[in-house]
Scaffold this motif. Sequence first.
Motif, PDB file in Angstrom:
ATOM      1  N   TYR A  11      -2.240  -1.363  11.996  1.00  0.00           N
ATOM      2  CA  TYR A  11      -2.266  -0.358  10.936  1.00  0.00           C
ATOM      3  C   TYR A  11      -3.219   0.731  11.360  1.00  0.00           C
ATOM      4  N   ILE A  71       0.067 -10.047  -0.964  1.00  0.00           N
ATOM      5  CA  ILE A  71      -0.784  -8.848  -0.892  1.00  0.00           C
ATOM      6  C   ILE A  71      -1.856  -8.813  -1.960  1.00  0.00           C
ATOM      7  N   GLY A 118       3.585  -2.668  10.805  1.00  0.00           N
ATOM      8  CA  GLY A 118       2.823  -3.479   9.863  1.00  0.00           C
ATOM      9  C   GLY A 118       3.168  -4.948   9.847  1.00  0.00           C
ATOM     10  N   HIS A 145       1.393   2.125   1.864  1.00  0.00           N
ATOM     11  CA  HIS A 145       2.438   1.308   2.495  1.00  0.00           C
ATOM     12  C   HIS A 145       3.729   2.108   2.393  1.00  0.00           C
ATOM     13  N   TYR A 148      -2.957   0.612  -4.270  1.00  0.00           N
ATOM     14  CA  TYR A 148      -1.938   0.284  -3.277  1.00  0.00           C
ATOM     15  C   TYR A 148      -0.760   1.213  -3.529  1.00  0.00           C
ATOM     16  N   SER A 166       2.955  -9.817   9.949  1.00  0.00           N
ATOM     17  CA  SER A 166       2.414  -9.488   8.631  1.00  0.00           C
ATOM     18  C   SER A 166       1.173 -10.294   8.271  1.00  0.00           C
ATOM     19  N   THR A 203       2.663   3.342  -2.497  1.00  0.00           N
ATOM     20  CA  THR A 203       3.834   3.000  -1.718  1.00  0.00           C
ATOM     21  C   THR A 203       4.833   4.151  -1.659  1.00  0.00           C
ATOM     22  N   ILE A 224       8.945  -2.657   2.011  1.00  0.00           N
ATOM     23  CA  ILE A 224       7.792  -3.275   1.373  1.00  0.00           C
ATOM     24  C   ILE A 224       7.819  -4.793   1.538  1.00  0.00           C
ATOM     25  N   TYR A 227       0.219   1.878   6.732  1.00  0.00           N
ATOM     26  CA  TYR A 227       1.172   1.181   7.593  1.00  0.00           C
ATOM     27  C   TYR A 227       2.531   1.199   6.907  1.00  0.00           C
ATOM     28  N   GLY A 228       3.546   0.862   7.637  1.00  0.00           N
ATOM     29  CA  GLY A 228       4.875   0.682   7.072  1.00  0.00           C
ATOM     30  C   GLY A 228       5.480  -0.615   7.539  1.00  0.00           C
ATOM     31  N   MET A 240       5.914  -3.819   6.540  1.00  0.00           N
ATOM     32  CA  MET A 240       5.083  -5.016   6.691  1.00  0.00           C
ATOM     33  C   MET A 240       5.809  -6.293   6.288  1.00  0.00           C
TER      34      MET A 240
END
Length: 619
Positions: free
Chosen positions: A596, A385, A572, A364, A394, A343, A396, A368, A323-324, A326
């Motif tokens: 997502y 998170i 997200g 992600h 995770y 979120s 990014t 962020i 997802y982006g 968020m």
Amino acid sequence: MATFFLFFFSIFLSSMSPSLSSSSFPLLIGSVDEFMNYTAISDMRVLNRRILADCLDPNPYLFINTSTEGPLYDETYVTVTVGGVLVPDKADWIAMITPANAKISDCPLNSLLYLQTGDISSLPLLCHYPVKAQYVSSDPSYLNCSKRKCEVYENNDCLVHSCSASVTFHVVNFRTDLEFVFFTGGFDAPCILKRSDPLSFANPKQPLYGHLSSTDSTATSMRLTWVSGDENKQVVQYAEGRSSTSQVSTFTQDDMCSGILPSPAKDFGWHEPGYVHTAIMSGLLPKQTYSYRYGSDSAGWSDQIKFKTPPATGSDELKFLAYGDMGKAPLDPSKEHYIQPGSISVVEAVTNEVASGNVDSIFHIGDISYATGFLVEWDFFLSFIEPLASHVAYMTAIGNHERDYEGSGSVYITPDSGGECGVAYETYFPMPAMGKDKPWYSIEQATVHFTVISTEHEWKVNSEQYNWINEDLASIDRRRTPWSIFLGHRPMYSSSESSILPNVDDGFVKSIEPLLMKNKVDLVFFGHVHNYERTCAVYQKTCEGLPTKINGIDTYNNSNYTAPVHAVIGMGGFTLDKFSDDAAEWSIVRISEFGYVRVHATSQKITVELNIPISASCD
């Protein structure tokens, strides 16, 4: 030769019912247009740089107290009660404030100096930017004074009575003392009625907010990053007896970007970040479960946490989420600097998926935390998170709200990072990148080669990043990783229009899209636009291939490759974007809902599902 199929996209409605919900706050009328396009701005925005002056209030009964005198736990809820109020007003509010560097007496009165923050009013300016705030009227007993106390009696008659109310704040350990301040005058003309006593955290040095990332494609090592108020090296203990010592870094106000006009990160949004520790856990096996804890005897230890390594390159199966955009939302009714209303639902759904054991990694792809120069927001995001990022890798990509600022070398000259210019992002999320301020990288997991780029750094033909992309895509061994997935922040295709900067930069498309076609990239994920949109197999705005329906699923047969399929997944958490009325031929699916994507890759097919948490679709 194997026949490859690329399956798209089932929409799943989960049965998740989270205990917390959020809603977007209205945009502030009169804010500069650039912020209208990128954020749900609360009316707290107008507080930038106003003087914290005491009200001319002679009320002798007024008080403010808190449910605890401290010390505070690392994550807790504090109930704040105000009482002795003679005339409750809907403009009364309570702020949570943590000390800042600026002194009240030093505050300039020229509000135009801070136009970049969205504040164009002519009022004086606030020195201490509230971390969060709530109107006292959120307690329904306040305005009707149902919590009443008699202050003055005469002959058994009450001559003066006062009112009280309580609101509750969610607090995480951001290491510095905090106080609660009772204001009246609303957000437009605030003045102080009463301050609470300062509250301190029990252990400002406590190691917190551990999150994982992959270091390479072997899946035999994992990087753990955490935050502490302790500058001394700490360790991560893992795999029943192994340990690794941390490398310690931090950043200062001097590292933040600013122009002629001071940025939030350089000035009223600054907050000490503490010390960021990172350590490599090596000697692991792919796709195995281990446990770890991190810290030191002097600073404290985290709980014991289980984590899973991803599958190594060339193995048979990968399950990841992506997802982006968020960010986060408050876990209380507060108003904050930026609020991403979807979120909470997305994080809870992803946390549940990670807990099920069916997720190998998370991607992600930009935007962020949306801290954007208000540095304490990073602590809240990292806490937010942790239930998912502490258990699986995770990964990014950098976005405009992490990197862009005038004069910083970013491609786009916007104030979107609030002066952070990538420093905070790269410190908190060290990826296996090419170098400092070169946040592009590739990594392989099972059957997939991931190419992760920065749309905010130069991508023109023959630039450093362009040449790296060309070399990376050309180097993919399709016998080992049959699938090529390309990820970044700003999209090449979008049906959503922007009133400020176009969502799609034609120069970026002209430079990079031919590389995707030449190297037969299968799937492209972008964010930046806050919805979900999927294309046909597209090149230069022309559909080179259309999906066929197999058991109700759009299916692309990539044994006869035609072009990449693009998906915008910026849904997200940020306030959703609408689509234009006229969709181009290349746009196959358009859904404006929070969620997502869930991806399952084997050597023969990739299945991608869009997951929409029920609570998110109802916001």
